[in-house]
Design a protein around this motif. Structure first.
Motif, PDB file in Angstrom:
ATOM      1  N   VAL A 182       0.845  -1.193   0.000  1.00 37.14           N
ATOM      2  CA  VAL A 182       0.000   0.000   0.000  1.00 37.14           C
ATOM      3  C   VAL A 182       0.880   1.243   0.000  1.00 37.14           C
ATOM      4  CG1 VAL A 182      -1.784   1.287   1.209  1.00 37.14           C
ATOM      5  CG2 VAL A 182      -1.810  -1.224   1.242  1.00 37.14           C
ATOM      6  N   GLU A 183       0.735   2.039  -1.049  1.00 39.06           N
ATOM      7  CA  GLU A 183       1.486   3.293  -1.158  1.00 39.06           C
ATOM      8  C   GLU A 183       0.699   4.438  -0.525  1.00 39.06           C
ATOM      9  OE1 GLU A 183       2.013   1.085  -5.179  1.00 39.06           O
ATOM     10  OE2 GLU A 183       0.387   1.570  -3.776  1.00 39.06           O
ATOM     11  N   SER A 184       1.441   5.433  -0.056  1.00 39.67           N
ATOM     12  CA  SER A 184       0.824   6.660   0.439  1.00 39.67           C
ATOM     13  C   SER A 184       1.818   7.801   0.290  1.00 39.67           C
ATOM     14  CB  SER A 184       0.409   6.513   1.908  1.00 39.67           C
ATOM     15  OG  SER A 184       1.531   6.267   2.729  1.00 39.67           O
ATOM     16  N   GLY A 185       1.308   9.027   0.415  1.00 42.41           N
ATOM     17  CA  GLY A 185       2.178  10.192   0.392  1.00 42.41           C
ATOM     18  C   GLY A 185       2.176  10.984  -0.898  1.00 42.41           C
ATOM     19  N   LEU A 230       8.806  15.550  -1.837  1.00 38.32           N
ATOM     20  CA  LEU A 230       7.693  14.702  -1.413  1.00 38.32           C
ATOM     21  C   LEU A 230       8.285  13.384  -0.952  1.00 38.32           C
ATOM     22  CD1 LEU A 230       4.646  15.405  -1.561  1.00 38.32           C
ATOM     23  CD2 LEU A 230       4.540  14.083  -3.677  1.00 38.32           C
ATOM     24  N   ARG A 231       7.660  12.761   0.036  1.00 33.44           N
ATOM     25  CA  ARG A 231       8.108  11.437   0.467  1.00 33.44           C
ATOM     26  C   ARG A 231       6.959  10.453   0.351  1.00 33.44           C
ATOM     27  NH1 ARG A 231      10.485   9.059   6.179  1.00 33.44           N
ATOM     28  NH2 ARG A 231       8.293   9.177   6.796  1.00 33.44           N
ATOM     29  N   LEU A 232       7.203   9.397  -0.394  1.00 26.29           N
ATOM     30  CA  LEU A 232       6.231   8.327  -0.522  1.00 26.29           C
ATOM     31  C   LEU A 232       6.573   7.202   0.451  1.00 26.29           C
ATOM     32  CD1 LEU A 232       5.931   8.015  -4.408  1.00 26.29           C
ATOM     33  CD2 LEU A 232       4.740   9.570  -2.853  1.00 26.29           C
ATOM     34  N   SER A 233       5.546   6.507   0.897  1.00 22.10           N
ATOM     35  CA  SER A 233       5.723   5.351   1.755  1.00 22.10           C
ATOM     36  C   SER A 233       5.058   4.138   1.117  1.00 22.10           C
ATOM     37  CB  SER A 233       5.107   5.589   3.135  1.00 22.10           C
ATOM     38  OG  SER A 233       5.731   6.658   3.797  1.00 22.10           O
ATOM     39  N   THR A 284      15.821   9.219  -3.242  1.00 21.27           N
ATOM     40  CA  THR A 284      16.505   8.307  -2.326  1.00 21.27           C
ATOM     41  C   THR A 284      15.519   7.280  -1.793  1.00 21.27           C
ATOM     42  OG1 THR A 284      18.048  10.055  -1.642  1.00 21.27           O
ATOM     43  CG2 THR A 284      17.878   8.110  -0.236  1.00 21.27           C
ATOM     44  N   ILE A 285      15.885   6.010  -1.931  1.00 21.56           N
ATOM     45  CA  ILE A 285      15.060   4.917  -1.399  1.00 21.56           C
ATOM     46  C   ILE A 285      15.665   4.448  -0.084  1.00 21.56           C
ATOM     47  CG2 ILE A 285      14.234   2.575  -1.781  1.00 21.56           C
ATOM     48  CD1 ILE A 285      14.306   3.116  -4.751  1.00 21.56           C
ATOM     49  N   SER A 286      14.807   4.204   0.878  1.00 23.56           N
ATOM     50  CA  SER A 286      15.239   3.646   2.158  1.00 23.56           C
ATOM     51  C   SER A 286      14.150   2.699   2.654  1.00 23.56           C
ATOM     52  CB  SER A 286      15.510   4.752   3.175  1.00 23.56           C
ATOM     53  OG  SER A 286      14.336   5.507   3.421  1.00 23.56           O
ATOM     54  N   ARG A 287      14.471   1.965   3.702  1.00 19.76           N
ATOM     55  CA  ARG A 287      13.482   1.051   4.270  1.00 19.76           C
ATOM     56  C   ARG A 287      13.682   0.897   5.755  1.00 19.76           C
ATOM     57  NH1 ARG A 287      14.091  -4.337   1.060  1.00 19.76           N
ATOM     58  NH2 ARG A 287      12.494  -5.064   2.535  1.00 19.76           N
ATOM     59  N   ASP A 288      12.602   0.583   6.434  1.00 23.21           N
ATOM     60  CA  ASP A 288      12.627   0.292   7.860  1.00 23.21           C
ATOM     61  C   ASP A 288      11.943  -1.056   8.034  1.00 23.21           C
ATOM     62  OD1 ASP A 288      12.307   0.096  10.597  1.00 23.21           O
ATOM     63  OD2 ASP A 288      11.758   2.182  10.859  1.00 23.21           O
ATOM     64  N   ASN A 289      12.717  -2.113   8.123  1.00 24.98           N
ATOM     65  CA  ASN A 289      12.133  -3.458   8.196  1.00 24.98           C
ATOM     66  C   ASN A 289      11.359  -3.681   9.488  1.00 24.98           C
ATOM     67  OD1 ASN A 289      13.041  -4.112   5.661  1.00 24.98           O
ATOM     68  ND2 ASN A 289      14.833  -5.259   6.376  1.00 24.98           N
ATOM     69  N   TYR A 308      10.476   3.653   1.750  1.00 20.16           N
ATOM     70  CA  TYR A 308      10.245   5.065   1.478  1.00 20.16           C
ATOM     71  C   TYR A 308      10.906   5.474   0.161  1.00 20.16           C
ATOM     72  CZ  TYR A 308       9.316   4.863   6.474  1.00 20.16           C
ATOM     73  OH  TYR A 308       8.837   4.513   7.717  1.00 20.16           O
ATOM     74  N   LEU A 309      10.343   6.510  -0.422  1.00 22.31           N
ATOM     75  CA  LEU A 309      10.960   7.159  -1.579  1.00 22.31           C
ATOM     76  C   LEU A 309      10.960   8.653  -1.313  1.00 22.31           C
ATOM     77  CD1 LEU A 309      12.170   6.964  -4.429  1.00 22.31           C
ATOM     78  CD2 LEU A 309       9.851   7.301  -5.328  1.00 22.31           C
ATOM     79  N   GLN A 310      12.136   9.183  -0.998  1.00 27.05           N
ATOM     80  CA  GLN A 310      12.294  10.627  -0.804  1.00 27.05           C
ATOM     81  C   GLN A 310      12.607  11.256  -2.151  1.00 27.05           C
ATOM     82  OE1 GLN A 310      11.958  12.593   2.056  1.00 27.05           O
ATOM     83  NE2 GLN A 310      12.177  14.290   0.599  1.00 27.05           N
ATOM     84  N   MET A 311      11.754  12.169  -2.575  1.00 28.50           N
ATOM     85  CA  MET A 311      11.908  12.800  -3.884  1.00 28.50           C
ATOM     86  C   MET A 311      12.178  14.288  -3.687  1.00 28.50           C
ATOM     87  SD  MET A 311       8.843  10.915  -5.997  1.00 28.50           S
ATOM     88  CE  MET A 311       7.554  11.624  -4.986  1.00 28.50           C
ATOM     89  N   ASN A 312      13.328  14.733  -4.147  1.00 32.16           N
ATOM     90  CA  ASN A 312      13.726  16.142  -4.046  1.00 32.16           C
ATOM     91  C   ASN A 312      13.891  16.735  -5.436  1.00 32.16           C
ATOM     92  OD1 ASN A 312      13.869  15.840  -1.219  1.00 32.16           O
ATOM     93  ND2 ASN A 312      16.019  15.225  -1.335  1.00 32.16           N
TER      94      ASN A 312
END
Length: 123
Positions: free
Chosen positions: A5-8, A18-21, A69-74, A80-84
């Protein structure tokens, strides 16, 4: 079946951020490589980036490298997708995806998809 499920998503001005989750329903997510794709109006879906299961390696399309930038919190089953420095050309539906593999292999089709979230970059 893993349901992502995406959000943001939303409307942002050029140059903005914008940051997507992407949330997975359980810890199956922690064993999979994850990634983001996007599809602009009238265009085919394209790869944006991916991250291996531990988050130790990331991969980006040339069009977003240096800005996204892609990151994750397992522990939270979330990626996450941080878009600048967003540009109008980044306007698209962004999809979260997962591969049944610890690592991402270039060009392989994901095994799981989310429904997508709209990102619109416009003044």
């Amino acid at each position: 079946q893993v349901q992502l499920v995406e959000s943001g998503g939303g409307l942002v001005q050029p140059g903005g951020s914008l940051r997507l989750s992407c949330a997975a329903p359980d810890d199956t997510f922690s064993s999979y490589a994850m990634g983001w794709f996007r599809q602009a109006p009238g265009e085919e879906r394209e790869f944006a980036g991916a991250i291996n299961w531990r988050g130790s390696s990331t991969y980006y399309a040339n069009s977003v490298k240096g800005r996204f930038t892609i990151s994750r919190d397992n522990a939270k089953n979330t990626m996450y997708l941080q878009m600048n420095s967003l540009e109008p050309e980044d306007t698209a539906v962004y999809f979260c995806a997962a591969w049944r593999s610890y690592i991402y292999t270039r060009g392989t089709e994901p095994d799981y998809w989310g429904q997508g979230t709209q990102v619109t970059v416009s003044s």
